[in-house]
Design a protein around this motif. Structure first.
Motif, PDB file in Angstrom:
ATOM      1  N   ASP A 160      32.325 -30.440 -50.353  1.00 59.84           N
ATOM      2  CA  ASP A 160      32.520 -30.059 -48.954  1.00 59.84           C
ATOM      3  C   ASP A 160      31.886 -31.137 -48.078  1.00 59.84           C
ATOM      4  O   ASP A 160      30.830 -31.679 -48.431  1.00 59.84           O
ATOM      5  N   HIS A 161      32.482 -31.403 -46.913  1.00 58.53           N
ATOM      6  CA  HIS A 161      31.925 -32.432 -46.028  1.00 58.53           C
ATOM      7  C   HIS A 161      30.605 -32.004 -45.416  1.00 58.53           C
ATOM      8  O   HIS A 161      29.879 -32.825 -44.847  1.00 58.53           O
ATOM      9  N   ARG A 162      30.240 -30.711 -45.548  1.00 55.87           N
ATOM     10  CA  ARG A 162      28.943 -30.228 -45.079  1.00 55.87           C
ATOM     11  C   ARG A 162      27.932 -30.120 -46.220  1.00 55.87           C
ATOM     12  O   ARG A 162      26.787 -29.720 -45.996  1.00 55.87           O
ATOM     13  N   ALA A 163      28.344 -30.441 -47.432  1.00 55.18           N
ATOM     14  CA  ALA A 163      27.429 -30.385 -48.578  1.00 55.18           C
ATOM     15  C   ALA A 163      26.391 -31.494 -48.482  1.00 55.18           C
ATOM     16  O   ALA A 163      26.614 -32.521 -47.829  1.00 55.18           O
ATOM     17  N   PHE A 164      25.251 -31.293 -49.139  1.00 57.32           N
ATOM     18  CA  PHE A 164      24.184 -32.297 -49.156  1.00 57.32           C
ATOM     19  C   PHE A 164      24.293 -33.197 -50.374  1.00 57.32           C
ATOM     20  O   PHE A 164      23.305 -33.783 -50.819  1.00 57.32           O
ATOM     21  N   LEU A 165      25.494 -33.282 -50.934  1.00 57.00           N
ATOM     22  CA  LEU A 165      25.834 -34.184 -52.025  1.00 57.00           C
ATOM     23  C   LEU A 165      24.854 -34.090 -53.192  1.00 57.00           C
ATOM     24  O   LEU A 165      24.275 -35.101 -53.623  1.00 57.00           O
ATOM     25  N   PRO A 166      24.658 -32.895 -53.727  1.00 50.09           N
ATOM     26  CA  PRO A 166      23.733 -32.769 -54.865  1.00 50.09           C
ATOM     27  C   PRO A 166      24.266 -33.523 -56.077  1.00 50.09           C
ATOM     28  O   PRO A 166      25.467 -33.498 -56.372  1.00 50.09           O
ATOM     29  N   THR A 167      23.373 -34.199 -56.761  1.00 45.89           N
ATOM     30  CA  THR A 167      23.777 -34.907 -57.970  1.00 45.89           C
ATOM     31  C   THR A 167      23.918 -33.903 -59.108  1.00 45.89           C
ATOM     32  O   THR A 167      23.410 -32.779 -59.042  1.00 45.89           O
ATOM     33  N   LEU A 168      24.604 -34.308 -60.156  1.00 42.37           N
ATOM     34  CA  LEU A 168      24.740 -33.451 -61.321  1.00 42.37           C
ATOM     35  C   LEU A 168      23.368 -33.137 -61.903  1.00 42.37           C
ATOM     36  O   LEU A 168      23.105 -32.012 -62.348  1.00 42.37           O
ATOM     37  N   SER A 169      22.476 -34.112 -61.878  1.00 44.55           N
ATOM     38  CA  SER A 169      21.122 -33.901 -62.392  1.00 44.55           C
ATOM     39  C   SER A 169      20.390 -32.836 -61.583  1.00 44.55           C
ATOM     40  O   SER A 169      19.696 -31.970 -62.146  1.00 44.55           O
ATOM     41  N   GLU A 170      20.530 -32.867 -60.258  1.00 49.91           N
ATOM     42  CA  GLU A 170      19.879 -31.861 -59.413  1.00 49.91           C
ATOM     43  C   GLU A 170      20.444 -30.469 -59.681  1.00 49.91           C
ATOM     44  O   GLU A 170      19.696 -29.478 -59.723  1.00 49.91           O
ATOM     45  N   LEU A 171      21.749 -30.377 -59.855  1.00 53.38           N
ATOM     46  CA  LEU A 171      22.373 -29.093 -60.141  1.00 53.38           C
ATOM     47  C   LEU A 171      21.919 -28.543 -61.493  1.00 53.38           C
ATOM     48  O   LEU A 171      21.683 -27.339 -61.635  1.00 53.38           O
ATOM     49  N   LYS A 172      21.790 -29.430 -62.471  1.00 54.50           N
ATOM     50  CA  LYS A 172      21.326 -28.999 -63.794  1.00 54.50           C
ATOM     51  C   LYS A 172      19.908 -28.449 -63.719  1.00 54.50           C
ATOM     52  O   LYS A 172      19.592 -27.405 -64.308  1.00 54.50           O
ATOM     53  N   LYS A 173      19.040 -29.140 -62.990  1.00 52.26           N
ATOM     54  CA  LYS A 173      17.651 -28.704 -62.857  1.00 52.26           C
ATOM     55  C   LYS A 173      17.587 -27.345 -62.149  1.00 52.26           C
ATOM     56  O   LYS A 173      16.840 -26.450 -62.564  1.00 52.26           O
ATOM     57  N   LEU A 174      18.388 -27.196 -61.111  1.00 52.28           N
ATOM     58  CA  LEU A 174      18.412 -25.941 -60.375  1.00 52.28           C
ATOM     59  C   LEU A 174      18.887 -24.796 -61.264  1.00 52.28           C
ATOM     60  O   LEU A 174      18.297 -23.707 -61.274  1.00 52.28           O
ATOM     61  N   ALA A 175      19.928 -25.039 -62.019  1.00 48.15           N
ATOM     62  CA  ALA A 175      20.453 -24.012 -62.929  1.00 48.15           C
ATOM     63  C   ALA A 175      19.426 -23.621 -63.980  1.00 48.15           C
ATOM     64  O   ALA A 175      19.287 -22.443 -64.334  1.00 48.15           O
ATOM     65  N   ASP A 210      29.508 -27.569 -69.500  1.00 42.15           N
ATOM     66  CA  ASP A 210      29.901 -28.219 -70.752  1.00 42.15           C
ATOM     67  C   ASP A 210      28.759 -29.026 -71.373  1.00 42.15           C
ATOM     68  O   ASP A 210      28.679 -29.144 -72.606  1.00 42.15           O
ATOM     69  N   GLU A 211      27.864 -29.571 -70.544  1.00 45.70           N
ATOM     70  CA  GLU A 211      26.837 -30.492 -71.039  1.00 45.70           C
ATOM     71  C   GLU A 211      25.473 -29.826 -71.251  1.00 45.70           C
ATOM     72  O   GLU A 211      24.545 -30.468 -71.740  1.00 45.70           O
ATOM     73  N   THR A 212      25.325 -28.570 -70.853  1.00 45.02           N
ATOM     74  CA  THR A 212      24.035 -27.903 -71.013  1.00 45.02           C
ATOM     75  C   THR A 212      24.218 -26.590 -71.772  1.00 45.02           C
ATOM     76  O   THR A 212      25.331 -26.208 -72.120  1.00 45.02           O
ATOM     77  N   GLU A 213      23.092 -25.930 -71.992  1.00 51.32           N
ATOM     78  CA  GLU A 213      23.118 -24.619 -72.650  1.00 51.32           C
ATOM     79  C   GLU A 213      23.086 -23.479 -71.641  1.00 51.32           C
ATOM     80  O   GLU A 213      22.889 -22.321 -72.008  1.00 51.32           O
ATOM     81  N   ILE A 214      23.282 -23.786 -70.363  1.00 53.20           N
ATOM     82  CA  ILE A 214      23.266 -22.766 -69.315  1.00 53.20           C
ATOM     83  C   ILE A 214      24.565 -21.964 -69.384  1.00 53.20           C
ATOM     84  O   ILE A 214      25.654 -22.520 -69.231  1.00 53.20           O
ATOM     85  N   PRO A 215      24.507 -20.659 -69.628  1.00 56.73           N
ATOM     86  CA  PRO A 215      25.735 -19.856 -69.711  1.00 56.73           C
ATOM     87  C   PRO A 215      26.482 -19.818 -68.378  1.00 56.73           C
ATOM     88  O   PRO A 215      25.875 -19.764 -67.302  1.00 56.73           O
ATOM     89  N   ALA A 216      27.795 -19.814 -68.451  1.00 53.83           N
ATOM     90  CA  ALA A 216      28.633 -19.813 -67.251  1.00 53.83           C
ATOM     91  C   ALA A 216      28.471 -18.540 -66.435  1.00 53.83           C
ATOM     92  O   ALA A 216      28.736 -18.529 -65.226  1.00 53.83           O
ATOM     93  N   PHE A 217      28.013 -17.448 -67.080  1.00 56.24           N
ATOM     94  CA  PHE A 217      27.936 -16.178 -66.353  1.00 56.24           C
ATOM     95  C   PHE A 217      26.911 -16.190 -65.236  1.00 56.24           C
ATOM     96  O   PHE A 217      26.883 -15.284 -64.395  1.00 56.24           O
ATOM     97  N   HIS A 218      26.050 -17.213 -65.201  1.00 55.92           N
ATOM     98  CA  HIS A 218      25.104 -17.323 -64.090  1.00 55.92           C
ATOM     99  C   HIS A 218      25.792 -17.733 -62.790  1.00 55.92           C
ATOM    100  O   HIS A 218      25.227 -17.550 -61.708  1.00 55.92           O
ATOM    101  N   PHE A 219      26.992 -18.307 -62.883  1.00 51.88           N
ATOM    102  CA  PHE A 219      27.647 -18.896 -61.709  1.00 51.88           C
ATOM    103  C   PHE A 219      28.616 -17.922 -61.044  1.00 51.88           C
ATOM    104  O   PHE A 219      29.485 -17.339 -61.689  1.00 51.88           O
ATOM    105  N   VAL A 220      28.448 -17.789 -59.717  1.00 51.14           N
ATOM    106  CA  VAL A 220      29.423 -17.092 -58.873  1.00 51.14           C
ATOM    107  C   VAL A 220      29.924 -18.123 -57.864  1.00 51.14           C
ATOM    108  O   VAL A 220      29.174 -18.542 -56.982  1.00 51.14           O
ATOM    109  N   VAL A 221      31.158 -18.557 -58.029  1.00 55.05           N
ATOM    110  CA  VAL A 221      31.724 -19.572 -57.141  1.00 55.05           C
ATOM    111  C   VAL A 221      32.529 -18.879 -56.056  1.00 55.05           C
ATOM    112  O   VAL A 221      33.516 -18.192 -56.335  1.00 55.05           O
ATOM    113  N   THR A 222      32.078 -19.044 -54.817  1.00 57.75           N
ATOM    114  CA  THR A 222      32.700 -18.334 -53.708  1.00 57.75           C
ATOM    115  C   THR A 222      33.681 -19.227 -52.956  1.00 57.75           C
ATOM    116  O   THR A 222      33.663 -20.445 -53.103  1.00 57.75           O
TER     117      THR A 222
END
Length: 388
Positions: A160-175, A210-222
């Motif tokens: 999104d053009h309003r996103a803060f451009l999180p890196t994949l690494s930041e998203l992984k850490k957050l998850a 795909d690259e981590t052991e974080i289960p997909a059920f944690h994600f709610v994509v709105t």
């Protein structure tokens, strides 16, 4: 306090036939063909010619207001208690959005607690569009573990053009923080993702799973219906075990530019015999519905309404011929599962005493009961918010 709802047709959301429901204090005590209770504290509600359904759960509401994309005067107002109750919503999950600066986590938790004190059940998500996210305690994991109302993080913006451009690494850490926090607290742990219509779409989320052991059920994509392309990628996403959340608040321009109307999305699922289990609706209530030109310049906005939540379900049933119990699941059982609220979303013994009575022809909301307390009866508002 005892409340007996009798003579109605019960949808749990699965159809259970004509049943009586007895609520003791704030929980369902009994469900039976004919409940006979004698007590001076008993109130009876005649549900003849009514459908009795679980209270609705709206998993994405800007309870303290949102917006601000066009300057300070475009900050949308906070929600009123009766806005939720008249929409049949008995459980609400509050979040911040674009604005994590003039809208604070302290305001969010205070508003959630006020709604709970007034008679609903309210939870929140830590953060806003921004990554790294803003928290109450200074730590994502601590928020989830130590604050009962915090179910996870959101609304994290990607593509999104309003996103803060999180890196994949930041998203992984957050998850990972959400995952561990959920385990320590006994919560499910939710990562609520705002999906914009940029070029990357689900790429980062899919790669994380795909690259981590974080289960997909944690994600709610709105906003999973904001464009046809998002919706199509979302269909693949739910096969991984994630939840695709469709936004009921909309404007004409969104629909003209390719947004998939929620009621028609349910018809697509029904006609193609797809599982409804990981599909949810949310209203984006009090959020801004901004209009930008092709260069990202702000043109104007409207405000999302929580009344759209059940309206889209009703249209799915009456206009798109989706079976009632399937359509009902996306605002009851499914979001309860998505957010890990085991006592919500279904009518069953021991679960929350949250019920909505609907006219069985028009499907209009007639009565709303939250935690055993009658807030609306015979279409008359009995309980208002403190300052309404």
């Amino acid at each position: 306090m005892l409340t007996l709802v009798y003579g109605g047709e019960l949808y749990s959301p699965n159809y259970l036939g004509k049943k009586d429901v007895l609520i003791t204090q704030d929980k369902i005590q009994d469900i039976s063909d004919n409940i006979n209770v004698q007590s001076d504290a008993l109130q009876k509600i005649d549900a003849t010619d009514k459908y009795v359904v679980p209270g609705f759960l709206d998993g994405h509401v800007h309870i303290t207001g949102g917006g601000g994309e066009g300057g300070f005067s475009t900050r949308t107002p906070e929600i009123n208690f009766s806005d939720l109750t008249t929409a049949g919503i008995t459980t609400v999950i509050g979040c911040l959005g674009t604005d994590g600066t003039t809208r604070s986590m302290k305001d969010l938790i205070a508003k959630a607690r006020s709604l709970t004190e007034e008679g609903l059940t309210a939870y929140i998500l830590s953060g806003s569009y921004r990554v790294p996210i803003t928290t109450l305690t200074g730590d994502v994991q601590d928020d989830i573990v130590l604050i009962p109302e915090v179910l996870g993080v959101g609304e994290i913006a990607v593509s999104d053009h309003r996103a803060f451009l999180p890196t994949l690494s930041e998203l992984k850490k957050l998850a990972a923080e959400v995952r561990v926090g959920s385990m320590l607290s006994g919560k499910k742990g939710v990562i609520n993702v705002h999906m914009g219509d940029g070029k990357r779409l689900f790429k980062d989320i899919n790669q994380l799973i795909d690259e981590t052991e974080i289960p997909a059920f944690h994600f709610v994509v709105t906003h999973g219906n904001r464009t046809g392309e998002i919706f199509e990628e979302g269909l693949e996403f739910i096969k991984k075990g994630g939840f695709l959340d469709l936004t009921t608040s909309t404007v004409k321009k969104f629909l003209e530019s390719g947004e998939v109307k929620c009621s028609k999305a349910l018809r697509y699922f029904h006609e193609n015999e797809l599982s409804f289990d990981n599909i949810t609706f949310s209203s984006d209530g009090q959020g801004s519905l901004p209009n930008f030109d092709e260069n990202g310049n702000y043109l104007g906005l409207k405000v999302g309404g929580v009344s759209s939540l059940f309206r889209e379900v009703k249209e799915a049933v009456l206009d798109e011929k989706v079976p009632f119990e399937k359509a009902l699941s996306v605002i009851t059982k499914n979001p309860a599962k998505a957010f890990g609220l085991e006592n919500k979303g279904e009518i069953d013994k021991g679960k929350a005493g949250d019920l909505v009575l609907l006219d069985n022809n028009s499907l209009e909301i007639d009565t709303v009961i939250s935690k055993g307390k009658v807030l609306i009866k015979d279409k008359q508002l009995l309980v208002k918010g403190t300052f309404e």
